[in-house]
Design a protein around this motif. Structure first.
Motif, PDB file in Angstrom:
ATOM      1  N   TYR A  91       2.680  13.965   1.220  1.00  0.00           N
ATOM      2  CA  TYR A  91       1.851  14.300   1.434  1.00  0.00           C
ATOM      3  C   TYR A  91       0.875  14.758   0.597  1.00  0.00           C
ATOM      4  O   TYR A  91      -0.029  15.224   0.621  1.00  0.00           O
ATOM      5  CB  TYR A  91       1.965  14.368   2.835  1.00  0.00           C
ATOM      6  CG  TYR A  91       2.586  13.808   4.249  1.00  0.00           C
ATOM      7  CD1 TYR A  91       1.266  12.365   4.214  1.00  0.00           C
ATOM      8  CD2 TYR A  91       3.390  13.427   4.585  1.00  0.00           C
ATOM      9  CE1 TYR A  91       1.125  11.861   4.843  1.00  0.00           C
ATOM     10  CE2 TYR A  91       3.645  12.854   5.776  1.00  0.00           C
ATOM     11  CZ  TYR A  91       2.521  11.321   6.202  1.00  0.00           C
ATOM     12  OH  TYR A  91       2.897  10.840   6.859  1.00  0.00           O
ATOM     13  N   ALA A  92       1.951  15.729   0.017  1.00  0.00           N
ATOM     14  CA  ALA A  92       1.675  16.887  -0.488  1.00  0.00           C
ATOM     15  C   ALA A  92       0.542  15.906  -1.613  1.00  0.00           C
ATOM     16  O   ALA A  92      -0.230  16.350  -2.637  1.00  0.00           O
ATOM     17  CB  ALA A  92       2.473  17.679  -1.386  1.00  0.00           C
ATOM     18  N   ARG A  93       1.480  14.670  -2.645  1.00  0.00           N
ATOM     19  CA  ARG A  93       0.597  14.456  -3.766  1.00  0.00           C
ATOM     20  C   ARG A  93      -0.799  13.747  -3.211  1.00  0.00           C
ATOM     21  O   ARG A  93      -1.553  13.758  -4.228  1.00  0.00           O
ATOM     22  CB  ARG A  93       1.879  13.665  -4.439  1.00  0.00           C
ATOM     23  CG  ARG A  93       0.901  12.560  -5.396  1.00  0.00           C
ATOM     24  CD  ARG A  93       2.497  11.737  -5.493  1.00  0.00           C
ATOM     25  NE  ARG A  93       1.482  10.487  -6.423  1.00  0.00           N
ATOM     26  CZ  ARG A  93       2.176   9.199  -6.747  1.00  0.00           C
ATOM     27  NH1 ARG A  93       3.812   9.432  -6.481  1.00  0.00           N
ATOM     28  NH2 ARG A  93       1.506   8.161  -7.559  1.00  0.00           N
ATOM     29  N   LEU A  94      -1.214  12.989  -2.250  1.00  0.00           N
ATOM     30  CA  LEU A  94      -2.104  12.603  -1.462  1.00  0.00           C
ATOM     31  C   LEU A  94      -2.894  13.944  -0.995  1.00  0.00           C
ATOM     32  O   LEU A  94      -4.259  13.770  -1.812  1.00  0.00           O
ATOM     33  CB  LEU A  94      -1.955  11.163  -0.239  1.00  0.00           C
ATOM     34  CG  LEU A  94      -1.487  10.758  -1.060  1.00  0.00           C
ATOM     35  CD1 LEU A  94      -0.883   9.969   0.737  1.00  0.00           C
ATOM     36  CD2 LEU A  94      -1.557  10.191  -1.688  1.00  0.00           C
ATOM     37  N   PHE A  95      -2.731  15.246  -0.945  1.00  0.00           N
ATOM     38  CA  PHE A  95      -3.766  16.224  -0.621  1.00  0.00           C
ATOM     39  C   PHE A  95      -4.505  16.670  -2.103  1.00  0.00           C
ATOM     40  O   PHE A  95      -4.960  16.654  -1.995  1.00  0.00           O
ATOM     41  CB  PHE A  95      -2.707  17.061  -0.062  1.00  0.00           C
ATOM     42  CG  PHE A  95      -3.339  18.324   0.162  1.00  0.00           C
ATOM     43  CD1 PHE A  95      -4.483  18.289   0.820  1.00  0.00           C
ATOM     44  CD2 PHE A  95      -3.901  19.706  -0.739  1.00  0.00           C
ATOM     45  CE1 PHE A  95      -5.404  19.772   0.931  1.00  0.00           C
ATOM     46  CE2 PHE A  95      -3.930  20.689  -0.596  1.00  0.00           C
ATOM     47  CZ  PHE A  95      -5.404  20.918  -0.060  1.00  0.00           C
ATOM     48  N   VAL A 120       1.082  -0.879  -0.342  1.00  0.00           N
ATOM     49  CA  VAL A 120      -0.355   0.190   0.176  1.00  0.00           C
ATOM     50  C   VAL A 120       1.102   1.187  -0.102  1.00  0.00           C
ATOM     51  O   VAL A 120       1.372   1.536   1.041  1.00  0.00           O
ATOM     52  CB  VAL A 120      -1.310   0.116   0.865  1.00  0.00           C
ATOM     53  CG1 VAL A 120      -1.939   1.207   1.398  1.00  0.00           C
ATOM     54  CG2 VAL A 120      -1.789  -1.450   1.069  1.00  0.00           C
ATOM     55  N   GLY A 121       1.793   1.619  -1.247  1.00  0.00           N
ATOM     56  CA  GLY A 121       2.461   2.693  -1.630  1.00  0.00           C
ATOM     57  C   GLY A 121       1.607   4.233  -1.335  1.00  0.00           C
ATOM     58  O   GLY A 121      -0.145   4.220  -1.607  1.00  0.00           O
ATOM     59  N   VAL A 122       2.047   5.273  -2.194  1.00  0.00           N
ATOM     60  CA  VAL A 122       1.176   5.961  -2.606  1.00  0.00           C
ATOM     61  C   VAL A 122       0.908   6.202  -3.341  1.00  0.00           C
ATOM     62  O   VAL A 122       0.078   6.691  -3.920  1.00  0.00           O
ATOM     63  CB  VAL A 122       3.011   7.455  -2.610  1.00  0.00           C
ATOM     64  CG1 VAL A 122       2.127   8.607  -3.480  1.00  0.00           C
ATOM     65  CG2 VAL A 122       3.011   7.785  -1.101  1.00  0.00           C
TER      66      VAL A 122
END
Length: 373
Positions: free
Chosen positions: A161-165, A130-132
């Protein structure tokens, strides 16, 4: 960078409170760290009724009569860590599973049909599984169907985290488990999670990435809960000062039965838990406080209106458990198995409103320049 004092120093601070300091903290608008230590102390226990009343008044003033309800979706039970207390520990022989994108979407939509608009996406800490990339795809599939998506996964880098945001995740929970460095070494036997300092710095990376909200917490039952409470206050105050635009929450997970049969090293009673919640509410009136289905229904109902502002409901801690009732591999046993309707009814009976829609989301601008759903 946030640094935590040595744990014995925190224990000393909560043990030496005087009656005068406790009374002063009870009547102070903002008790401060010294006041928090006093409210967490053994000497404050006779004042628990007054603390509950004060905590309830502050909660009503800051949050009105609303309580947010949410549900977790467990994406995977694979984990690279060897944590003595966790059902997902790599040392445990158990059925392991990672949901496909379609399976994860199906689990989420089952909860959507049950009335949930807030989801917490949870997984064991196994970046290879379960990666980014995986989390980003899940977020992209769900972001337009839910008011809020949070994650509780392995610590990530700021740019991740910025990518997931940008993909639609608005909140991240990273629990230190214990702020007692020596105890941390004893219970984290291997894997990336054994790095105390990297984990301690994770909430800062979450906030620096622009996430709307970051959650912290300690697993109650590993070390001295009073000192853990003071450590949480120190961490909370530091994050509040450094990242004042970021919303903050605190969770109070008490240890529950799980595979491996690890027993709490320092058991925490419901009375202890209540004291901790009331103290932190008085210390930080604006922090969101979670009370999950780890706790029994009777206790959760009794705490409505006294401090917690977010309740989970209808929770399953096994991947695929909503669509498959006999799904194995749960992380721990839940204490309150009631449905969303039942939990909502209990909240309403106390005169509060269970909130299923995050109305602030209309003001949230995603990284792609679009307004969130």
């Amino acid at each position: 960078m946030f640094t935590i004092p040595e744990f014995p120093a925190l224990q000393e601070a909560v043990s030496r409170a005087t009656e005068a300091e406790i009374v002063q903290a009870l009547h102070s608008e903002r008790p401060g760290l010294a006041g928090l230590a006093a409210l967490l102390s053994p000497a404050a226990e006779p004042h628990l009724g007054a603390m509950a009343k004060r905590s309830g008044a502050i909660t009503s003033q800051r949050f009105g009569r609303t309580i947010q309800v949410y549900a977790p979706v467990y994406l995977s039970s694979f984990c690279a860590n060897r944590c003595a207390y966790c059902g997902f520990s790599a040392d445990n022989i158990m059925e392991r599973r990672v949901l496909t994108f379609a399976e994860a979407e199906r689990e989420a939509m089952i909860l959507h049909q049950r009335g949930f608009n807030h989801l917490l996406l949870v997984s064991g800490e196994a970046p290879a599984k379960v990666g980014v990339d995986y989390l980003e795809e899940i977020a992209l599939r769900l972001r337009d169907r839910f008011a809020a998506l949070s994650i509780e996964v392995q610590p990530l880098a700021t740019e991740e985290y910025a990518r997931l945001f940008r993909a639609g995740i608005t909140s991240v929970a990273v629990y230190q488990e214990t702020y007692d460095r020596e105890m941390y070494k004893q219970v984290h036997l291997g894997g990336p999670k054994a790095d105390f300092d990297y984990r301690l710095e994770s909430p800062s990376r979450v906030a620096a990435a622009g996430m709307r909200e970051v959650g912290i917490g300690a697993l109650l039952g590993l070390s001295d809960w009073r000192a853990e409470g003071l450590a949480l206050g120190l961490h909370l105050a530091w994050l509040r000062k450094q990242y004042w635009r970021t919303g903050l929450t605190v969770s109070f997970p008490r240890m529950r039965p799980a595979q491996g049969e690890f027993k709490p090293l320092q058991p925490v009673s419901e009375r202890n838990l209540s004291q901790m919640i009331f103290a932190l509410r008085m210390f930080d009136p604006d922090v969101g406080l979670y009370l999950s289905t780890r706790e029994e229904a009777r206790y959760r109902d009794g705490m409505i209106g006294l401090g917690p502002t977010r309740y989970s409901a209808g929770s399953c801690t096994a991947p695929g458990g909503y669509g498959q009732e006999d799904a194995g591999g749960e992380q721990f046993e839940v204490g309150d198995s009631r449905s969303l309707a039942e939990v909502s009814s209990a909240i309403q009976k106390k005169g509060f409103d269970p909130v299923r829609k995050d109305w602030d989301a209309v003001f949230q601008i995603r990284g792609d320049g679009q307004q969130a759903a």
